[in-house]
Design a protein around this motif. Structure first.
Motif, PDB file in Angstrom:
ATOM      1  N   MET A   3     -46.964  82.218 -58.434  1.00 44.19           N
ATOM      2  CA  MET A   3     -48.004  82.026 -57.429  1.00 44.19           C
ATOM      3  C   MET A   3     -47.468  81.389 -56.162  1.00 44.19           C
ATOM      4  O   MET A   3     -47.765  81.859 -55.062  1.00 44.19           O
ATOM      5  CB  MET A   3     -49.134  81.167 -58.012  1.00 44.19           C
ATOM      6  N   ALA A   6     -45.364  83.824 -54.195  1.00 48.51           N
ATOM      7  CA  ALA A   6     -46.205  84.880 -53.611  1.00 48.51           C
ATOM      8  C   ALA A   6     -46.944  84.361 -52.385  1.00 48.51           C
ATOM      9  O   ALA A   6     -47.010  85.041 -51.348  1.00 48.51           O
ATOM     10  CB  ALA A   6     -47.203  85.396 -54.650  1.00 48.51           C
ATOM     11  N   ARG A  10     -46.115  85.821 -48.620  1.00 45.78           N
ATOM     12  CA  ARG A  10     -47.154  86.516 -47.836  1.00 45.78           C
ATOM     13  C   ARG A  10     -47.315  85.856 -46.465  1.00 45.78           C
ATOM     14  O   ARG A  10     -47.471  86.532 -45.458  1.00 45.78           O
ATOM     15  CB  ARG A  10     -48.496  86.500 -48.559  1.00 45.78           C
ATOM     16  N   LYS A  48     -60.075  82.576 -52.066  1.00 47.22           N
ATOM     17  CA  LYS A  48     -60.587  83.805 -51.437  1.00 47.22           C
ATOM     18  C   LYS A  48     -60.367  83.775 -49.934  1.00 47.22           C
ATOM     19  O   LYS A  48     -59.962  84.783 -49.344  1.00 47.22           O
ATOM     20  CB  LYS A  48     -62.079  83.957 -51.769  1.00 47.22           C
ATOM     21  N   ALA A  51     -56.647  84.414 -49.342  1.00 48.84           N
ATOM     22  CA  ALA A  51     -56.338  85.820 -49.604  1.00 48.84           C
ATOM     23  C   ALA A  51     -56.874  86.722 -48.486  1.00 48.84           C
ATOM     24  O   ALA A  51     -56.183  87.647 -48.047  1.00 48.84           O
ATOM     25  CB  ALA A  51     -56.910  86.243 -50.954  1.00 48.84           C
ATOM     26  N   ASP A  55     -54.823  89.269 -45.916  1.00 52.52           N
ATOM     27  CA  ASP A  55     -55.110  90.691 -46.167  1.00 52.52           C
ATOM     28  C   ASP A  55     -54.646  91.148 -47.542  1.00 52.52           C
ATOM     29  O   ASP A  55     -54.014  92.198 -47.690  1.00 52.52           O
ATOM     30  CB  ASP A  55     -54.475  91.578 -45.085  1.00 52.52           C
ATOM     31  N   THR A  56     -54.973  90.364 -48.533  1.00 51.22           N
ATOM     32  CA  THR A  56     -54.613  90.704 -49.909  1.00 51.22           C
ATOM     33  C   THR A  56     -55.714  90.196 -50.834  1.00 51.22           C
ATOM     34  O   THR A  56     -56.728  89.689 -50.382  1.00 51.22           O
ATOM     35  CB  THR A  56     -53.228  90.119 -50.268  1.00 51.22           C
ATOM     36  N   SER A  57     -55.500  90.342 -52.120  1.00 46.10           N
ATOM     37  CA  SER A  57     -56.506  89.877 -53.082  1.00 46.10           C
ATOM     38  C   SER A  57     -56.091  88.536 -53.691  1.00 46.10           C
ATOM     39  O   SER A  57     -54.909  88.168 -53.669  1.00 46.10           O
ATOM     40  CB  SER A  57     -56.687  90.902 -54.205  1.00 46.10           C
ATOM     41  N   ASP A  59     -56.046  87.937 -56.786  1.00 46.22           N
ATOM     42  CA  ASP A  59     -55.173  88.280 -57.915  1.00 46.22           C
ATOM     43  C   ASP A  59     -53.734  88.444 -57.488  1.00 46.22           C
ATOM     44  O   ASP A  59     -52.819  87.976 -58.182  1.00 46.22           O
ATOM     45  CB  ASP A  59     -55.637  89.560 -58.601  1.00 46.22           C
ATOM     46  N   ASP A  60     -53.502  89.108 -56.359  1.00 45.06           N
ATOM     47  CA  ASP A  60     -52.135  89.358 -55.900  1.00 45.06           C
ATOM     48  C   ASP A  60     -51.390  88.068 -55.581  1.00 45.06           C
ATOM     49  O   ASP A  60     -50.171  88.013 -55.700  1.00 45.06           O
ATOM     50  CB  ASP A  60     -52.112  90.264 -54.679  1.00 45.06           C
ATOM     51  N   ILE A  61     -52.107  87.045 -55.161  1.00 50.04           N
ATOM     52  CA  ILE A  61     -51.444  85.795 -54.799  1.00 50.04           C
ATOM     53  C   ILE A  61     -51.437  84.800 -55.937  1.00 50.04           C
ATOM     54  O   ILE A  61     -50.394  84.252 -56.305  1.00 50.04           O
ATOM     55  CB  ILE A  61     -52.122  85.146 -53.580  1.00 50.04           C
ATOM     56  N   THR A  64     -50.125  86.230 -60.161  1.00 51.31           N
ATOM     57  CA  THR A  64     -48.968  87.114 -60.325  1.00 51.31           C
ATOM     58  C   THR A  64     -47.993  86.524 -61.299  1.00 51.31           C
ATOM     59  O   THR A  64     -47.986  85.366 -61.562  1.00 51.31           O
ATOM     60  CB  THR A  64     -48.258  87.350 -58.982  1.00 51.31           C
TER      61      THR A  64
END
Length: 64
Positions: A3, A6, A10, A48, A51, A55-57, A59-61, A64
């Motif tokens: 995390m 990530a 980003r 949120k 994220a 510009d991501t979700s 979950d992606d951040i 992971t």
């Protein structure tokens, strides 16, 4: 990818400072910095916001 990596990756992809990301997410730079180093765990609402500005979700951040 964990995390913290990530999240930092980003942010750096956008060439943003911690202060710039924090301002866009409407949180303090100190609070954001503590999230990046693992001292704080953001609420779902804050995760949120972060994220969204990246510009991501969530979950992606954070999952992971």
């Amino acid at each position: 990818m964990d995390m913290l990596y990530a999240l930092i990756s980003r942010r750096k992809e956008k060439k943003w400072t911690q202060a710039k990301l924090a301002k866009k997410a409407n949180i303090s730079r100190a609070y954001y910095a503590n999230i990046e180093v693992g001292r704080k765990v953001p609420s779902l609402a804050i995760a949120k916001k972060i994220a969204d500005v990246l510009d991501t979700s969530v979950d992606d951040i954070f999952f992971t």
